[in-house]
Design a protein around this motif. Sequence first.
Motif, PDB file in Angstrom:
ATOM      1  N   LYS A  31      17.001 -94.544 -20.213  1.00 34.77           N
ATOM      2  CA  LYS A  31      16.465 -95.194 -21.414  1.00 34.77           C
ATOM      3  C   LYS A  31      17.448 -96.225 -21.948  1.00 34.77           C
ATOM      4  O   LYS A  31      18.659 -95.993 -21.937  1.00 34.77           O
ATOM      5  CB  LYS A  31      16.174 -94.146 -22.504  1.00 34.77           C
ATOM      6  CG  LYS A  31      15.229 -93.042 -22.054  1.00 34.77           C
ATOM      7  CD  LYS A  31      15.146 -91.936 -23.084  1.00 34.77           C
ATOM      8  CE  LYS A  31      14.217 -90.832 -22.627  1.00 34.77           C
ATOM      9  NZ  LYS A  31      14.740 -90.083 -21.467  1.00 34.77           N
ATOM     10  N   ASN A  32      16.921 -97.331 -22.435  1.00 36.02           N
ATOM     11  CA  ASN A  32      17.728 -98.288 -23.192  1.00 36.02           C
ATOM     12  C   ASN A  32      17.667 -97.858 -24.645  1.00 36.02           C
ATOM     13  O   ASN A  32      16.592 -97.865 -25.255  1.00 36.02           O
ATOM     14  CB  ASN A  32      17.186 -99.712 -23.036  1.00 36.02           C
ATOM     15  CG  ASN A  32      17.244-100.186 -21.599  1.00 36.02           C
ATOM     16  OD1 ASN A  32      18.179 -99.858 -20.876  1.00 36.02           O
ATOM     17  ND2 ASN A  32      16.248-100.955 -21.179  1.00 36.02           N
ATOM     18  N   ILE A  33      18.811 -97.463 -25.213  1.00 34.36           N
ATOM     19  CA  ILE A  33      18.831 -96.855 -26.545  1.00 34.36           C
ATOM     20  C   ILE A  33      19.575 -97.757 -27.517  1.00 34.36           C
ATOM     21  O   ILE A  33      20.696 -98.199 -27.249  1.00 34.36           O
ATOM     22  CB  ILE A  33      19.516 -95.470 -26.496  1.00 34.36           C
ATOM     23  CG1 ILE A  33      18.798 -94.561 -25.482  1.00 34.36           C
ATOM     24  CG2 ILE A  33      19.534 -94.830 -27.875  1.00 34.36           C
ATOM     25  CD1 ILE A  33      19.550 -93.295 -25.152  1.00 34.36           C
ATOM     26  N   ASP A  34      18.936 -98.033 -28.647  1.00 32.97           N
ATOM     27  CA  ASP A  34      19.560 -98.773 -29.750  1.00 32.97           C
ATOM     28  C   ASP A  34      19.490 -97.916 -31.002  1.00 32.97           C
ATOM     29  O   ASP A  34      18.755 -96.921 -31.062  1.00 32.97           O
ATOM     30  CB  ASP A  34      18.839-100.110 -29.999  1.00 32.97           C
ATOM     31  CG  ASP A  34      19.005-101.071 -28.838  1.00 32.97           C
ATOM     32  OD1 ASP A  34      20.146-101.218 -28.359  1.00 32.97           O
ATOM     33  OD2 ASP A  34      17.994-101.666 -28.413  1.00 32.97           O
ATOM     34  N   THR A  35      20.270 -98.310 -32.009  1.00 33.18           N
ATOM     35  CA  THR A  35      20.187 -97.648 -33.306  1.00 33.18           C
ATOM     36  C   THR A  35      19.539 -98.591 -34.309  1.00 33.18           C
ATOM     37  O   THR A  35      19.566 -99.814 -34.150  1.00 33.18           O
ATOM     38  CB  THR A  35      21.575 -97.230 -33.820  1.00 33.18           C
ATOM     39  OG1 THR A  35      22.400 -98.393 -33.927  1.00 33.18           O
ATOM     40  CG2 THR A  35      22.223 -96.235 -32.877  1.00 33.18           C
ATOM     41  N   LYS A  36      18.954 -97.995 -35.357  1.00 37.10           N
ATOM     42  CA  LYS A  36      18.304 -98.795 -36.405  1.00 37.10           C
ATOM     43  C   LYS A  36      19.100 -98.674 -37.703  1.00 37.10           C
ATOM     44  O   LYS A  36      20.083 -99.363 -37.897  1.00 37.10           O
ATOM     45  CB  LYS A  36      16.837 -98.362 -36.554  1.00 37.10           C
ATOM     46  CG  LYS A  36      16.017 -98.667 -35.295  1.00 37.10           C
ATOM     47  CD  LYS A  36      14.519 -98.532 -35.514  1.00 37.10           C
ATOM     48  CE  LYS A  36      14.080 -97.094 -35.617  1.00 37.10           C
ATOM     49  NZ  LYS A  36      12.600 -96.977 -35.642  1.00 37.10           N
ATOM     50  N   PRO A  39      23.528 -94.297 -36.898  1.00 42.94           N
ATOM     51  CA  PRO A  39      23.766 -93.776 -35.556  1.00 42.94           C
ATOM     52  C   PRO A  39      22.807 -92.677 -35.122  1.00 42.94           C
ATOM     53  O   PRO A  39      22.662 -92.412 -33.929  1.00 42.94           O
ATOM     54  CB  PRO A  39      25.210 -93.250 -35.629  1.00 42.94           C
ATOM     55  CG  PRO A  39      25.475 -93.031 -37.085  1.00 42.94           C
ATOM     56  CD  PRO A  39      24.686 -94.077 -37.797  1.00 42.94           C
ATOM     57  N   LEU A  42      17.474 -93.487 -33.813  1.00 40.51           N
ATOM     58  CA  LEU A  42      17.427 -94.106 -32.501  1.00 40.51           C
ATOM     59  C   LEU A  42      16.080 -94.767 -32.224  1.00 40.51           C
ATOM     60  O   LEU A  42      15.047 -94.375 -32.752  1.00 40.51           O
ATOM     61  CB  LEU A  42      17.688 -93.052 -31.415  1.00 40.51           C
ATOM     62  CG  LEU A  42      18.979 -92.231 -31.527  1.00 40.51           C
ATOM     63  CD1 LEU A  42      19.090 -91.298 -30.321  1.00 40.51           C
ATOM     64  CD2 LEU A  42      20.199 -93.128 -31.633  1.00 40.51           C
ATOM     65  N   THR A  44      14.161 -96.441 -28.535  1.00 43.60           N
ATOM     66  CA  THR A  44      14.302 -96.699 -27.103  1.00 43.60           C
ATOM     67  C   THR A  44      13.296 -97.751 -26.653  1.00 43.60           C
ATOM     68  O   THR A  44      12.359 -98.101 -27.377  1.00 43.60           O
ATOM     69  CB  THR A  44      14.060 -95.424 -26.269  1.00 43.60           C
ATOM     70  OG1 THR A  44      12.646 -95.114 -26.292  1.00 43.60           O
ATOM     71  CG2 THR A  44      14.855 -94.244 -26.815  1.00 43.60           C
ATOM     72  N   ASN A  45      13.499 -98.223 -25.417  1.00 45.00           N
ATOM     73  CA  ASN A  45      12.544 -99.148 -24.828  1.00 45.00           C
ATOM     74  C   ASN A  45      11.163 -98.521 -24.717  1.00 45.00           C
ATOM     75  O   ASN A  45      10.142 -99.221 -24.773  1.00 45.00           O
ATOM     76  CB  ASN A  45      13.027 -99.613 -23.445  1.00 45.00           C
ATOM     77  CG  ASN A  45      13.407 -98.454 -22.522  1.00 45.00           C
ATOM     78  OD1 ASN A  45      14.131 -97.535 -22.914  1.00 45.00           O
ATOM     79  ND2 ASN A  45      12.925 -98.494 -21.280  1.00 45.00           N
ATOM     80  N   LYS A  48       9.236 -98.855 -28.026  1.00 37.44           N
ATOM     81  CA  LYS A  48       8.713-100.219 -28.186  1.00 37.44           C
ATOM     82  C   LYS A  48       7.536-100.488 -27.260  1.00 37.44           C
ATOM     83  O   LYS A  48       6.506-101.026 -27.684  1.00 37.44           O
ATOM     84  CB  LYS A  48       9.837-101.226 -27.954  1.00 37.44           C
ATOM     85  CG  LYS A  48      10.949-101.142 -28.996  1.00 37.44           C
ATOM     86  CD  LYS A  48      12.112-102.071 -28.667  1.00 37.44           C
ATOM     87  CE  LYS A  48      13.227-101.957 -29.685  1.00 37.44           C
ATOM     88  NZ  LYS A  48      14.387-102.824 -29.361  1.00 37.44           N
ATOM     89  N   GLU A  71       7.693 -99.934 -35.044  1.00 40.05           N
ATOM     90  CA  GLU A  71       8.607-100.835 -34.356  1.00 40.05           C
ATOM     91  C   GLU A  71       8.269-102.309 -34.504  1.00 40.05           C
ATOM     92  O   GLU A  71       8.854-103.159 -33.835  1.00 40.05           O
ATOM     93  CB  GLU A  71       8.680-100.462 -32.866  1.00 40.05           C
ATOM     94  CG  GLU A  71       8.970 -99.001 -32.588  1.00 40.05           C
ATOM     95  CD  GLU A  71      10.243 -98.478 -33.236  1.00 40.05           C
ATOM     96  OE1 GLU A  71      11.099 -99.290 -33.629  1.00 40.05           O
ATOM     97  OE2 GLU A  71      10.376 -97.248 -33.376  1.00 40.05           O
TER      98      GLU A  71
END
Length: 260
Positions: A31-36, A39, A42, A44-45, A48, A71
Amino acid sequence: MKETSQEIDNFLVDLLSKVGQSLREDVNKNKNIDTKSGPNDLVTNFDKSTEKNVVGIIKEQYPDATIVSEEGYGDDVTSMKGLVFFVDPIDGTMNFVKCHDSFASMIGVYLDGKPFVGAIINVMENKIFHGGPELGVFENERKLAAPIDQTLKDGLVIISAPMVLADYDNTQEVVGKSSGLRVLGCAGLVFEHLLKGQEVIYMSYLRPWDLAAGRVLCETLGLAVVGVDGQPVNMLQSQVVIAGTKNAVSDVLKTVKNSK
């Protein structure tokens, strides 16, 4: 032609069945994981891509509807007039990422501001809770009975961990007056528990897409869903929400009031 609640219910069940199948295939993939916001918030792709797909399907089927989504693929909704869909593509993203289990996907539908149809899929167990005021509430094809209207002291509660740790709104006293605390990390699964009478209270800070489907189903089965002040919730705002049996919610509101 004016859409009926049964038509929309059928549409949501079919859509979430496909979403669930896809997410069960995705859960163990990289998974491509980012934070909003922080921390522990989370995205993920898969959050979205799922939302983009779901919003596209809703817009194709219901072009006049507006969509509130997590999202950003939905609309800038400022009014509850007409048909409004609330989309949460992956509820419990932390569980999705860390546990590969205990997450949901949810869609709530409101008509002129009133709860109309809701659907929640417990993805890994492939259970869809769906229905509305005109239909009743179902777990897949099985119709659910209303939970017993238990008091706070007779039931378990689910409250967000940060709220309890900070004793926000007297939540530690609420826990002390109950049979005990549980934490699931996924609003959709909490609403499943409430619908089946496993807990009597859910208290958390919820965004509109966290709340929309669960509110439809809870209120259909005679459960209460209110703001922390006891007033009706605003579906276009984030807020602390108390949901549960009417007796238990009444008990919690008295305890929360004492914290002011």
